[in-house]
Design an enzyme around this catalytic site. Structure first.
Site, PDB file in Angstrom:
ATOM      1  N   SER A  39       0.832  -1.210   0.000  1.00  0.00           N
ATOM      2  CA  SER A  39       0.000   0.000   0.000  1.00  0.00           C
ATOM      3  C   SER A  39       0.864   1.256   0.000  1.00  0.00           C
ATOM      4  CB  SER A  39      -0.965   0.002   1.195  1.00  0.00           C
ATOM      5  OG  SER A  39      -0.260  -0.204   2.394  1.00  0.00           O
ATOM      6  N   ASP A  63      -3.211  -8.073   3.104  1.00  0.00           N
ATOM      7  CA  ASP A  63      -3.605  -6.948   3.956  1.00  0.00           C
ATOM      8  C   ASP A  63      -3.851  -7.506   5.357  1.00  0.00           C
ATOM      9  OD1 ASP A  63      -4.809  -4.920   5.333  1.00  0.00           O
ATOM     10  OD2 ASP A  63      -6.272  -4.425   3.768  1.00  0.00           O
ATOM     11  N   LEU A  64      -3.079  -7.044   6.316  1.00  0.00           N
ATOM     12  CA  LEU A  64      -3.178  -7.603   7.671  1.00  0.00           C
ATOM     13  C   LEU A  64      -4.499  -7.262   8.346  1.00  0.00           C
ATOM     14  CD1 LEU A  64       0.501  -7.070   8.764  1.00  0.00           C
ATOM     15  CD2 LEU A  64      -0.647  -9.279   8.519  1.00  0.00           C
ATOM     16  N   SER A 130       6.659   5.301  18.251  1.00  0.00           N
ATOM     17  CA  SER A 130       7.189   6.565  17.754  1.00  0.00           C
ATOM     18  C   SER A 130       7.343   7.559  18.901  1.00  0.00           C
ATOM     19  CB  SER A 130       6.176   7.080  16.734  1.00  0.00           C
ATOM     20  OG  SER A 130       6.300   8.452  16.535  1.00  0.00           O
ATOM     21  N   TYR A 155      -2.508   9.832  13.818  1.00  0.00           N
ATOM     22  CA  TYR A 155      -1.391   8.888  13.676  1.00  0.00           C
ATOM     23  C   TYR A 155      -0.738   8.629  15.033  1.00  0.00           C
ATOM     24  CZ  TYR A 155       3.334   7.226  12.978  1.00  0.00           C
ATOM     25  OH  TYR A 155       4.506   6.505  13.093  1.00  0.00           O
ATOM     26  N   LYS A 159      -0.335   5.118  17.737  1.00  0.00           N
ATOM     27  CA  LYS A 159       0.853   4.551  18.392  1.00  0.00           C
ATOM     28  C   LYS A 159       0.616   4.441  19.905  1.00  0.00           C
ATOM     29  CE  LYS A 159       3.091   3.871  14.663  1.00  0.00           C
ATOM     30  NZ  LYS A 159       3.202   2.514  14.129  1.00  0.00           N
ATOM     31  N   ASN A 185      13.576  10.276  14.715  1.00  0.00           N
ATOM     32  CA  ASN A 185      13.396  10.607  13.286  1.00  0.00           C
ATOM     33  C   ASN A 185      14.312   9.755  12.404  1.00  0.00           C
ATOM     34  OD1 ASN A 185      12.301  12.929  14.830  1.00  0.00           O
ATOM     35  ND2 ASN A 185      11.927  13.751  12.799  1.00  0.00           N
ATOM     36  N   LEU A 206      11.463  16.041   6.559  1.00  0.00           N
ATOM     37  CA  LEU A 206      12.492  17.019   6.199  1.00  0.00           C
ATOM     38  C   LEU A 206      13.576  16.479   5.248  1.00  0.00           C
ATOM     39  CD1 LEU A 206      13.677  19.861   6.577  1.00  0.00           C
ATOM     40  CD2 LEU A 206      14.966  18.962   8.515  1.00  0.00           C
ATOM     41  N   ARG A 301       4.547  25.004  11.289  1.00  0.00           N
ATOM     42  CA  ARG A 301       3.608  23.939  10.881  1.00  0.00           C
ATOM     43  C   ARG A 301       2.745  23.590  12.079  1.00  0.00           C
ATOM     44  NH1 ARG A 301       6.120  18.351   8.568  1.00  0.00           N
ATOM     45  NH2 ARG A 301       6.890  18.213  10.709  1.00  0.00           N
TER      46      ARG A 301
HETATM   47  P1  NAD Z   1       6.527   2.579   5.203  1.00  0.00           P
HETATM   48  O1  NAD Z   1       5.227   3.131   4.751  1.00  0.00           O
HETATM   49  O2  NAD Z   1       7.707   2.779   4.331  1.00  0.00           O
HETATM   50  O3  NAD Z   1       6.389   1.015   5.501  1.00  0.00           O
HETATM   51  C1  NAD Z   1       5.217   0.439   6.012  1.00  0.00           C
HETATM   52  C2  NAD Z   1       4.884  -0.765   5.126  1.00  0.00           C
HETATM   53  O4  NAD Z   1       3.716  -1.402   5.649  1.00  0.00           O
HETATM   54  C3  NAD Z   1       4.583  -0.352   3.685  1.00  0.00           C
HETATM   55  O5  NAD Z   1       5.407  -1.100   2.821  1.00  0.00           O
HETATM   56  C4  NAD Z   1       3.112  -0.686   3.496  1.00  0.00           C
HETATM   57  O6  NAD Z   1       2.838  -1.129   2.180  1.00  0.00           O
HETATM   58  C5  NAD Z   1       2.882  -1.771   4.554  1.00  0.00           C
HETATM   59  N1  NAD Z   1       1.509  -1.836   5.097  1.00  0.00           N
HETATM   60  C6  NAD Z   1       0.775  -0.822   5.608  1.00  0.00           C
HETATM   61  N2  NAD Z   1      -0.425  -1.272   6.013  1.00  0.00           N
HETATM   62  C7  NAD Z   1      -0.436  -2.608   5.766  1.00  0.00           C
HETATM   63  C8  NAD Z   1      -1.397  -3.638   5.969  1.00  0.00           C
HETATM   64  N3  NAD Z   1      -2.601  -3.395   6.478  1.00  0.00           N
HETATM   65  N4  NAD Z   1      -1.081  -4.902   5.592  1.00  0.00           N
HETATM   66  C9  NAD Z   1       0.132  -5.174   5.047  1.00  0.00           C
HETATM   67  N5  NAD Z   1       1.070  -4.246   4.816  1.00  0.00           N
HETATM   68  C10 NAD Z   1       0.789  -2.978   5.177  1.00  0.00           C
HETATM   69  O7  NAD Z   1       6.817   3.166   6.666  1.00  0.00           O
HETATM   70  P2  NAD Z   1       8.145   3.118   7.523  1.00  0.00           P
HETATM   71  O8  NAD Z   1       8.725   4.473   7.566  1.00  0.00           O
HETATM   72  O9  NAD Z   1       8.986   1.969   7.110  1.00  0.00           O
HETATM   73  O10 NAD Z   1       7.533   2.850   8.966  1.00  0.00           O
HETATM   74  C11 NAD Z   1       7.460   1.562   9.520  1.00  0.00           C
HETATM   75  C12 NAD Z   1       6.815   1.633  10.889  1.00  0.00           C
HETATM   76  O11 NAD Z   1       7.574   2.505  11.702  1.00  0.00           O
HETATM   77  C13 NAD Z   1       5.394   2.201  10.881  1.00  0.00           C
HETATM   78  O12 NAD Z   1       4.647   1.508  11.850  1.00  0.00           O
HETATM   79  C14 NAD Z   1       5.591   3.650  11.294  1.00  0.00           C
HETATM   80  O13 NAD Z   1       4.440   4.177  11.903  1.00  0.00           O
HETATM   81  C15 NAD Z   1       6.724   3.503  12.283  1.00  0.00           C
HETATM   82  N6  NAD Z   1       7.509   4.726  12.449  1.00  0.00           N
HETATM   83  C16 NAD Z   1       8.064   5.336  11.351  1.00  0.00           C
HETATM   84  C17 NAD Z   1       8.788   6.506  11.509  1.00  0.00           C
HETATM   85  C18 NAD Z   1       9.377   7.220  10.312  1.00  0.00           C
HETATM   86  O14 NAD Z   1       9.683   8.406  10.430  1.00  0.00           O
HETATM   87  N7  NAD Z   1       9.561   6.561   9.161  1.00  0.00           N
HETATM   88  C19 NAD Z   1       8.985   7.035  12.796  1.00  0.00           C
HETATM   89  C20 NAD Z   1       8.406   6.390  13.888  1.00  0.00           C
HETATM   90  C21 NAD Z   1       7.677   5.230  13.705  1.00  0.00           C
HETATM   91  C1  WQD Z   2      11.369  17.439  11.064  1.00  0.00           C
HETATM   92  C2  WQD Z   2      11.589  18.919  11.284  1.00  0.00           C
HETATM   93  C3  WQD Z   2       9.676  20.286  10.794  1.00  0.00           C
HETATM   94  C4  WQD Z   2       9.591  19.444   6.522  1.00  0.00           C
HETATM   95  C5  WQD Z   2       7.433  13.022  12.061  1.00  0.00           C
HETATM   96  C6  WQD Z   2       6.300  12.418  12.836  1.00  0.00           C
HETATM   97  C7  WQD Z   2       6.840  11.551  13.929  1.00  0.00           C
HETATM   98  C8  WQD Z   2       7.815  10.536  13.370  1.00  0.00           C
HETATM   99  C9  WQD Z   2       8.890  11.206  12.591  1.00  0.00           C
HETATM  100  C10 WQD Z   2       6.522   8.647  12.722  1.00  0.00           C
HETATM  101  C11 WQD Z   2      10.398  19.592  11.934  1.00  0.00           C
HETATM  102  C12 WQD Z   2      10.821  20.593   9.850  1.00  0.00           C
HETATM  103  C13 WQD Z   2       9.946  19.470   7.852  1.00  0.00           C
HETATM  104  C14 WQD Z   2       9.736  20.628   5.765  1.00  0.00           C
HETATM  105  C15 WQD Z   2      10.585  21.753   7.723  1.00  0.00           C
HETATM  106  N1  WQD Z   2       7.194   9.662  12.442  1.00  0.00           N
HETATM  107  N2  WQD Z   2      10.431  20.590   8.431  1.00  0.00           N
HETATM  108  N3  WQD Z   2      10.226  21.757   6.392  1.00  0.00           N
HETATM  109  O1  WQD Z   2       7.576  16.179  12.339  1.00  0.00           O
HETATM  110  O2  WQD Z   2       9.680  15.591  13.592  1.00  0.00           O
HETATM  111  O3  WQD Z   2       8.170  13.841  12.942  1.00  0.00           O
HETATM  112  O4  WQD Z   2       8.304  12.022  11.564  1.00  0.00           O
HETATM  113  O5  WQD Z   2       6.249   8.185  13.788  1.00  0.00           O
HETATM  114  O6  WQD Z   2       5.755  10.929  14.490  1.00  0.00           O
HETATM  115  O7  WQD Z   2       5.533  13.450  13.400  1.00  0.00           O
HETATM  116  O8  WQD Z   2       9.476  14.970  11.184  1.00  0.00           O
HETATM  117  O9  WQD Z   2      10.696  15.207   9.086  1.00  0.00           O
HETATM  118  O10 WQD Z   2       8.306  16.058   9.212  1.00  0.00           O
HETATM  119  O11 WQD Z   2      10.100  17.267  10.442  1.00  0.00           O
HETATM  120  O12 WQD Z   2      11.022  22.793   8.219  1.00  0.00           O
HETATM  121  O13 WQD Z   2       9.387  20.710   4.554  1.00  0.00           O
HETATM  122  O14 WQD Z   2      11.739  19.545  10.009  1.00  0.00           O
HETATM  123  O15 WQD Z   2       9.039  21.466  11.190  1.00  0.00           O
HETATM  124  O16 WQD Z   2      10.908  20.536  12.799  1.00  0.00           O
HETATM  125  P1  WQD Z   2       8.675  15.265  12.563  1.00  0.00           P
HETATM  126  P2  WQD Z   2       9.601  15.831   9.886  1.00  0.00           P
END
Ligand code: NAD
Ligand code: WQD
Length: 349
Positions: A39, A63-64, A130, A155, A159, A185, A206, A301
């Site tokens: 997805s 799809d889980l 997260s 979102y 979590k 991050n 970012l 933001r």
């Molecule tokens: P991503 O979107 O790249 O990977 C998630 C994967 O899960 C995708 O490949 C998607 O196709 C799959 N997926 C989603 N829903 C599904 C479902 N119902 N069944 C089967 N597959 C499904 O995201 P990511 O950045 O790799 O994040 C992975 C995990 O880490 C997520 O739970 C996200 O919330 C968490 N997380 C990510 C970040 C970040 O900044 N990337 C930060 C904190 C936490």
């Molecule tokens: C980083 C910094 C923005 C884009 C998010 C989720 C968090 C976690 C990580 C999943 C911030 C600034 C960003 C831009 C900018 N994900 N920024 N211009 O918001 O810290 O966290 O990703 O769990 O839950 O909220 O990450 O990369 O969006 O932003 O100035 O175009 O960069 O304000 O300070 P964030 P981000």
């Protein structure tokens, strides 16, 4: 002794899942299978993983949220020792405009996979949480025992709810040993440049915004606010290389398999412990890429936290996890990946 040797990775085609699979294949003897419905990813990820590791990974395109389909995986895969559950939707802004999509997917998939753990007797479970569970926090660095703050988005609430669900399951079913890893991050890409963040949906984070602007996909980067009470007025975050995040999952799984966990549900922060401002991130990018970035200062933001970074003591002392990559290397790998994609697109067009 646990003789089962397969780790089931959900969301294995995604950004963090794919980098974790690479580390699992390169540094452990585990067999790895993935579940991903693509997805927010594509099957191409597995070709890239094979190119890097020389190993094919079986992916169940399921799809889980569909419990019957999810259970079929467990009827086939009889050797699962543990599950790393990445699969979820992750866009903060999209969750604000479409909360039902996030509540439905992120919660149902978790409930189904946990039910499969109980039904098929799989007792080791790791959940992607997260730093967004902390909300808008003022005491830094943030520790694992800091109570949840107000969730700033649906979102973030998925979590918090996910962790609460796991906590309740751990009380009711103590055989089920689980860990929530709270990522700060995650950024960067595999050092080979062959794999990185390749979402179907446009990224708003970012670092991809910086690299996509530098390559010409976006006109400019808007820095969201410059009058925060931080050292240069821009927000502070704790960036952490995606491969280090992958390594932490291996440490966490080994910790569970070796019965080192002190309670049936544990929480660890995954951050570097260092706060970096938006302008510092931009300067680092300019230094390593050798090019000027087109950026402007814009409005704050909504929902942004002013500053957050992790206390790393618990993950270091209990998991033995210390991140290896510094900010220069995070930027370098993210930029290498962006450049590789351009080369690849030229070849395929
Ligand atoms: P991503 O979107 O790249 O990977 C998630 C994967 O899960 C995708 O490949 C998607 O196709 C799959 N997926 C989603 N829903 C599904 C479902 N119902 N069944 C089967 N597959 C499904 O995201 P990511 O950045 O790799 O994040 C992975 C995990 O880490 C997520 O739970 C996200 O919330 C968490 N997380 C990510 C970040 C970040 O900044 N990337 C930060 C904190 C936490
Ligand atoms: C980083 C910094 C923005 C884009 C998010 C989720 C968090 C976690 C990580 C999943 C911030 C600034 C960003 C831009 C900018 N994900 N920024 N211009 O918001 O810290 O966290 O990703 O769990 O839950 O909220 O990450 O990369 O969006 O932003 O100035 O175009 O960069 O304000 O300070 P964030 P981000």
């Amino acid at each position: 002794m646990n003789t089962k040797n397969t780790i089931l990775v959900t969301g294995g085609a995604g950004y963090i899942g794919s980098h974790t699979i690479i580390e699992l294949l390169k540094t452990t003897d585990f067999n790895v299978v993935s579940v991903d419905n693509f997805s927010n990813s594509s099957a191409k990820t597995f070709e890239r993983i094979e190119k890097i590791t020389g190993r094919k990974v079986i992916n169940y395109q399921v799809d889980l949220c569909n419990k019957t389909d999810a259970e079929k995986i467990f009827e086939t895969e009889k050797n699962i020792a543990g599950i790393i559950h990445f699969a979820a939707y992750k866009s903060v802004p999209e969750s604000v405009s479409n909360p039902q999509k996030y509540y439905y997917n992120n919660i149902n998939s978790l409930l189904n996979i946990l039910d499969c753990c109980l039904k098929y007797n799989i007792n080791n479970f790791i959940f992607s949480s997260s730093c967004s569970v902390y909300g808008n926090i003022s005491r830094l660095p943030v520790k694992e025992d800091t109570p949840f703050g107000k969730a700033e988005s649906p979102y973030a609430f998925t979590k918090q709810a996910g962790e609460e669900i796991m906590k309740d399951y751990s009380i009711a079913f103590p055989k089920l040993q689980s860990i929530a890893l709270r990522y700060f991050n995650p950024v960067g890409a595999h050092t080979s440049g062959l794999i990185g963040e390749a979402p179907i949906n446009k990224p708003s984070n970012l670092i991809p915004v910086i690299t996509q602007t530098a390559i010409g996909k976006n006109k400019e980067v808007t820095v969201f606010g410059s009058d925060y009470t931080t050292r240069d007025g821009t927000c502070i975050r704790d960036y952490i290389h995606v491969t280090d995040i992958g390594t932490a999952h291996i440490k966490a799984m080994q910790y569970l398999l070796e019965n080192k966990n002190q309670s049936s549900f544990s929480i660890f922060n995954l951050g570097s412990g260092t706060g970096v401002s938006v302008l510092e991130a931009i300067n680092t990018f300019e230094k390593i890429s050798g090019q000027k970035l087109n950026y402007i200062i814009g409005d704050k933001r909504p929902g942004d936290v002013e500053a957050i970074y992790s206390d790393t003591l618990k993950s270091e002392s209990e998991l033995g996890w210390v991140p290896k990559f510094n900010l220069d290397e995070m930027m370098e790998s993210a930029w290498k990946w962006e450049l590789e994609q351009v080369k690849e697109n030229k070849l395929t067009n």
